[in-house]
Design an enzyme around this catalytic site. Structure first.
Site, PDB file in Angstrom:
ATOM      1  N   HIS A   1       8.181  -7.734  -3.319  1.00  0.00           N
ATOM      2  CA  HIS A   1       6.970  -8.072  -3.541  1.00  0.00           C
ATOM      3  C   HIS A   1       6.852  -9.786  -4.335  1.00  0.00           C
ATOM      4  O   HIS A   1       7.724  -9.563  -5.343  1.00  0.00           O
ATOM      5  CB  HIS A   1       6.060  -7.148  -4.972  1.00  0.00           C
ATOM      6  CG  HIS A   1       6.115  -6.177  -4.720  1.00  0.00           C
ATOM      7  ND1 HIS A   1       4.797  -5.699  -3.691  1.00  0.00           N
ATOM      8  CD2 HIS A   1       7.084  -4.719  -3.562  1.00  0.00           C
ATOM      9  CE1 HIS A   1       4.460  -4.754  -3.712  1.00  0.00           C
ATOM     10  NE2 HIS A   1       5.608  -3.967  -3.505  1.00  0.00           N
TER      11      HIS A   1
ATOM     12  N   ASP B   1     -10.651 -11.802 -25.768  1.00  0.00           N
ATOM     13  CA  ASP B   1     -10.995 -11.425 -25.220  1.00  0.00           C
ATOM     14  C   ASP B   1     -12.592 -10.743 -24.719  1.00  0.00           C
ATOM     15  O   ASP B   1     -13.589 -11.768 -24.118  1.00  0.00           O
ATOM     16  CB  ASP B   1     -10.707  -9.906 -24.277  1.00  0.00           C
ATOM     17  CG  ASP B   1      -9.684  -9.685 -24.537  1.00  0.00           C
ATOM     18  OD1 ASP B   1      -9.083 -10.765 -24.116  1.00  0.00           O
ATOM     19  OD2 ASP B   1      -8.824  -8.366 -23.663  1.00  0.00           O
ATOM     20  N   SER B   2     -13.071 -10.662 -26.592  1.00  0.00           N
ATOM     21  CA  SER B   2     -14.469 -10.618 -26.129  1.00  0.00           C
ATOM     22  C   SER B   2     -15.293 -11.762 -27.156  1.00  0.00           C
ATOM     23  O   SER B   2     -16.262 -12.454 -26.530  1.00  0.00           O
ATOM     24  CB  SER B   2     -15.043  -9.802 -27.691  1.00  0.00           C
ATOM     25  OG  SER B   2     -14.420  -9.510 -28.811  1.00  0.00           O
TER      26      SER B   2
ATOM     27  N   CYS C   1       4.817  -5.911   1.837  1.00  0.00           N
ATOM     28  CA  CYS C   1       5.756  -4.978   1.655  1.00  0.00           C
ATOM     29  C   CYS C   1       4.668  -4.206   3.368  1.00  0.00           C
ATOM     30  O   CYS C   1       4.564  -4.092   4.293  1.00  0.00           O
ATOM     31  CB  CYS C   1       5.374  -4.829   0.409  1.00  0.00           C
ATOM     32  SG  CYS C   1       5.902  -2.687  -0.164  1.00  0.00           S
ATOM     33  N   TYR C   2       3.695  -3.144   2.344  1.00  0.00           N
ATOM     34  CA  TYR C   2       2.943  -2.980   3.615  1.00  0.00           C
ATOM     35  C   TYR C   2       3.044  -3.442   4.249  1.00  0.00           C
ATOM     36  O   TYR C   2       2.188  -3.113   5.769  1.00  0.00           O
ATOM     37  CB  TYR C   2       1.942  -1.492   2.701  1.00  0.00           C
ATOM     38  CG  TYR C   2       1.374  -0.273   3.846  1.00  0.00           C
ATOM     39  CD1 TYR C   2       1.752   0.403   4.845  1.00  0.00           C
ATOM     40  CD2 TYR C   2       0.336  -1.094   4.022  1.00  0.00           C
ATOM     41  CE1 TYR C   2       1.163   1.448   5.566  1.00  0.00           C
ATOM     42  CE2 TYR C   2      -0.708  -0.862   5.442  1.00  0.00           C
ATOM     43  CZ  TYR C   2      -0.274   1.086   5.412  1.00  0.00           C
ATOM     44  OH  TYR C   2      -0.942   1.204   6.636  1.00  0.00           O
TER      45      TYR C   2
ATOM     46  N   LYS D   1      -4.649 -11.602 -19.148  1.00  0.00           N
ATOM     47  CA  LYS D   1      -4.425 -12.135 -20.755  1.00  0.00           C
ATOM     48  C   LYS D   1      -4.595 -13.607 -20.514  1.00  0.00           C
ATOM     49  O   LYS D   1      -5.566 -14.892 -21.003  1.00  0.00           O
ATOM     50  CB  LYS D   1      -3.929 -12.059 -21.534  1.00  0.00           C
ATOM     51  CG  LYS D   1      -3.928 -12.201 -23.340  1.00  0.00           C
ATOM     52  CD  LYS D   1      -4.966 -10.867 -22.936  1.00  0.00           C
ATOM     53  CE  LYS D   1      -5.687 -10.989 -24.551  1.00  0.00           C
ATOM     54  NZ  LYS D   1      -6.160  -9.797 -25.273  1.00  0.00           N
TER      55      LYS D   1
ATOM     56  N   GLU E   1       5.400 -11.302  -5.483  1.00  0.00           N
ATOM     57  CA  GLU E   1       3.686 -11.818  -6.753  1.00  0.00           C
ATOM     58  C   GLU E   1       4.178 -10.809  -8.583  1.00  0.00           C
ATOM     59  O   GLU E   1       3.330 -10.838  -9.278  1.00  0.00           O
ATOM     60  CB  GLU E   1       2.391 -10.500  -6.702  1.00  0.00           C
ATOM     61  CG  GLU E   1       2.682  -9.330  -6.263  1.00  0.00           C
ATOM     62  CD  GLU E   1       3.364  -8.916  -5.526  1.00  0.00           C
ATOM     63  OE1 GLU E   1       3.767  -9.359  -4.146  1.00  0.00           O
ATOM     64  OE2 GLU E   1       2.890  -7.089  -4.804  1.00  0.00           O
TER      65      GLU E   1
ATOM     66  N   GLY F   1       0.851  -0.977  -0.071  1.00  0.00           N
ATOM     67  CA  GLY F   1       0.206   0.001  -0.012  1.00  0.00           C
ATOM     68  C   GLY F   1       1.081   1.058   0.052  1.00  0.00           C
ATOM     69  O   GLY F   1       2.051   1.422   0.454  1.00  0.00           O
TER      70      GLY F   1
ATOM     71  N   GLY G   1     -14.003 -10.284 -32.776  1.00  0.00           N
ATOM     72  CA  GLY G   1     -13.380 -11.596 -33.112  1.00  0.00           C
ATOM     73  C   GLY G   1     -12.075 -11.511 -32.561  1.00  0.00           C
ATOM     74  O   GLY G   1     -11.193 -12.820 -32.448  1.00  0.00           O
TER      75      GLY G   1
END
Ligand code: XMP
Length: 513
Positions: free
Chosen positions: A172, A230-231, A82-83, A369, A174, A55, A227
């Site tokens: 971090h 994602d959609s 971290c925070y 993604k 991650e 944070g 197309g």
């Protein structure tokens, strides 16, 4: 079926969804919750572990976010990042102070040594580079805690109270820049929290389908389908969830890649949905005729796309919900308020509210993604759709430099197809993140057979990148480039010269316009 759950308590850090994503990657279900979540609700969820995120604040500031100290009495393991690490130290009686210049303020890549007998680091290399971003320092760690990692300038990079299952790291784990970070998160989940790995993307699918059904009821849903990955994944998810209540409007502007329109249509044929393919090639080409300025092209396409969509929506009648394929990186990028406009991205998200939609549905909003691709596979979408590289909304219009004609679009489509075909045959597809051909507006003299030619120069563009914000040009082997070049000039009329774009982004961009 209920799953083991991990709660990620959000203290406003930049990478919070990335933490959640890493936990999912380890096969554990997790939810990101605000740090203000009442203890009673935390208890009710019966999590196997809690992760405090980073944070922007400092724990000793008056308005800094805090937790109810009783959270440490629940008997649930906690990992503070971290925070989150400093907060844990501060709350449990340690001391956190601003780091002095020459002591422990650390930003960026930092080499760290780890204690291998700490559960968090077990079976991982004892030395690794981590990604730090903190200006505070734990001057005194709370009782019961041991120091379990150190860097050159900081003796307490990680702390642990193994008895109570409390762990804190100043870096971090991650982010991709931290070596073995995923392994540390996995250790926390499996070695400390007792995770069994009972969560999969198949479960996400089921949960998302249930949520859509609950929200939509008997209402109608409209999806503007481009197309793209994602959609397409949203379409498949909604098809599964609400079937014939869904209408997908696929606007084919005539500037798609070779066979793309048919491929998209075919992929959705097996679902009982309303699929409208609008052949809008003529009207797009008419609007674009003679236009050469890139931003002008983009604006025309964005606007025309909306007009077509509007017309189709009116035909369908009262629609309650508009669905969108927004994914998490889109959400982050939209937050970059004052950033300069480099290119106006054509974006379905900019659709006006001309049909009064009750609500917007964005089932992929929290996914990254590659998770979206995984979900697409779960939903049974074909691999060529799911692993498709990004394709810009304005399509080939921004890959034809200068004015656009159908003839040029056809020429480019053929050349682009050969390029992609040869990359696939050479087995390079997985290593290059985006690759395509650009029809330059430049013509040059060549010789073919015994005759003179005066034809277009085609540029090949191929990049490697993590996030498309920066990119490097792909080192395609010369032999492959040679095959591509020979095939294109022989098979595609109107092109007599091929060049390879060797610029990175920045200073160039991925697309040429
Ligand atoms: P640039 O050219 O900005 O491209 O370096 C970065 C990534 O964005 C894609 N791109 C677009 N995608 N609508 C989209 O949906 C657009 O208008 C657009 N313009 C660029 C580009 O293909 C690359 O992946």
């Amino acid at each position: 079926m209920s799953h083991q759950t991990v709660i990620v308590l959000d203290f406003g850090g930049q990478y919070n969804q990335l933490i959640a994503r890493r936990v999912r990657e380890c096969g554990v279900y997790c939810e990101v919750k605000p740090y203000t979540m009442p203890l009673s609700e935390i208890r009710a969820m019966a999590p196997i572990g809690i992760i405090f995120t980073g944070g922007p604040g400092s724990v000793y500031e008056e308005k800094a976010p805090h937790v109810d100290p009783a959270i440490f009495e629940l008997g649930i393991p906690v990992l503070g990042i971290c925070y989150g690490c400093q907060l844990m130290a501060h709350t449990l009686g340690g001391e956190v102070v601003p780091a002095q210049e020459d002591t422990a303020r650390e930003y960026g890549r930092t080499e760290v040594r780890f204690d291998a007998d700490c559960k968090l680091f077990q079976d991982l290399p004892e030395q690794a580079f981590t990604w730090m971003s903190h200006g505070d320092y734990m001057a005194r760690v709370p009782e019961g805690f041991a120091l379990t990692a150190r860097s050159r300038s900081c003796p307490n990079v990680a702390i642990a109270d193994e008895k109570r299952g409390f762990y804190g790291v100043q870096f971090h784990p991650e982010v991709g820049h931290t070596e073995n970070g995923l392994g540390m998160i996995r250790n926390f989940l499996y070695e400390v929290c007792g995770a069994v790995g009972d969560w999969t993307m198949g479960d996400y699918k089921q949960t998302a389908i249930r949520a859509v059904r609950e929200k939509v009821g008997k209402g109608k849903v409209l999806l503007a389908l481009s197309g793209g990955v994602d959609s397409s994944v949203v379409a498949a998810l909604l098809a599964e969830a609400v079937g014939s209540q869904l209408t997908c409007v696929f606007v084919d502007h005539g500037l798609m890649r070779k066979d793309e329109g048919d491929e998209v249509e075919r992929a959705f044929a097996r679902w009982d949905i309303n699929f409208v393919r609008v052949d809008a090639e003529t009207r797009f080409l008419l609007k674009l005729a003679g236009v050469t300025e890139p931003e002008h092209k983009r604006k025309i396409i964005g606007e025309e796309f909306i007009r077509v969509f509007e017309e189709e929506a009116k035909k369908i009648g009262k629609v309650d919900f508009l669905a969108q394929g927004t994914i998490y990186p889109d959400v982050i990028e939209s937050g970059a308020g004052d950033a300069a406009v480099i290119k106006s991205h054509h974006n379905v998200g900019g659709l006006p509210d001309y049909v009064d939609f009750k609500e917007i549905i964005e089932p992929l909003r929290l996914l990254f993604k590659d998770e979206v691709r995984q979900l697409g596979r779960e939903l049974g979408l074909p691999e060529y759709l799911v692993s498709r590289q990004p394709f810009p909304g304005p399509g080939l219009a921004i890959r034809i430099i200068g004015d656009i004609t159908k003839e040029k679009a056809d020429t480019l489509r053929e050349a682009d197809f050969i390029f992609r075909d040869e990359i696939a045959k050479a087995g390079l597809g997985a290593n290059i993140n985006q690759y395509f051909a650009v029809l330059t507006n430049s013509r040059s003299v060549g010789v073919m057979g015994d005759g003179r030619t005066y034809d277009y120069t085609l540029a090949l563009r191929a990049v490697t990148t993590d996030d498309f914000m920066t990119a490097d040009w792909a080192r395609i082997p010369y032999e492959v480039l040679d095959r591509i070049s020979v095939r294109i000039v022989n098979e595609v009329k109107g092109i007599n010269r091929i060049v390879y774009d060797i610029t990175s982004k920045p200073p160039a961009t991925v697309e040429w316009e």
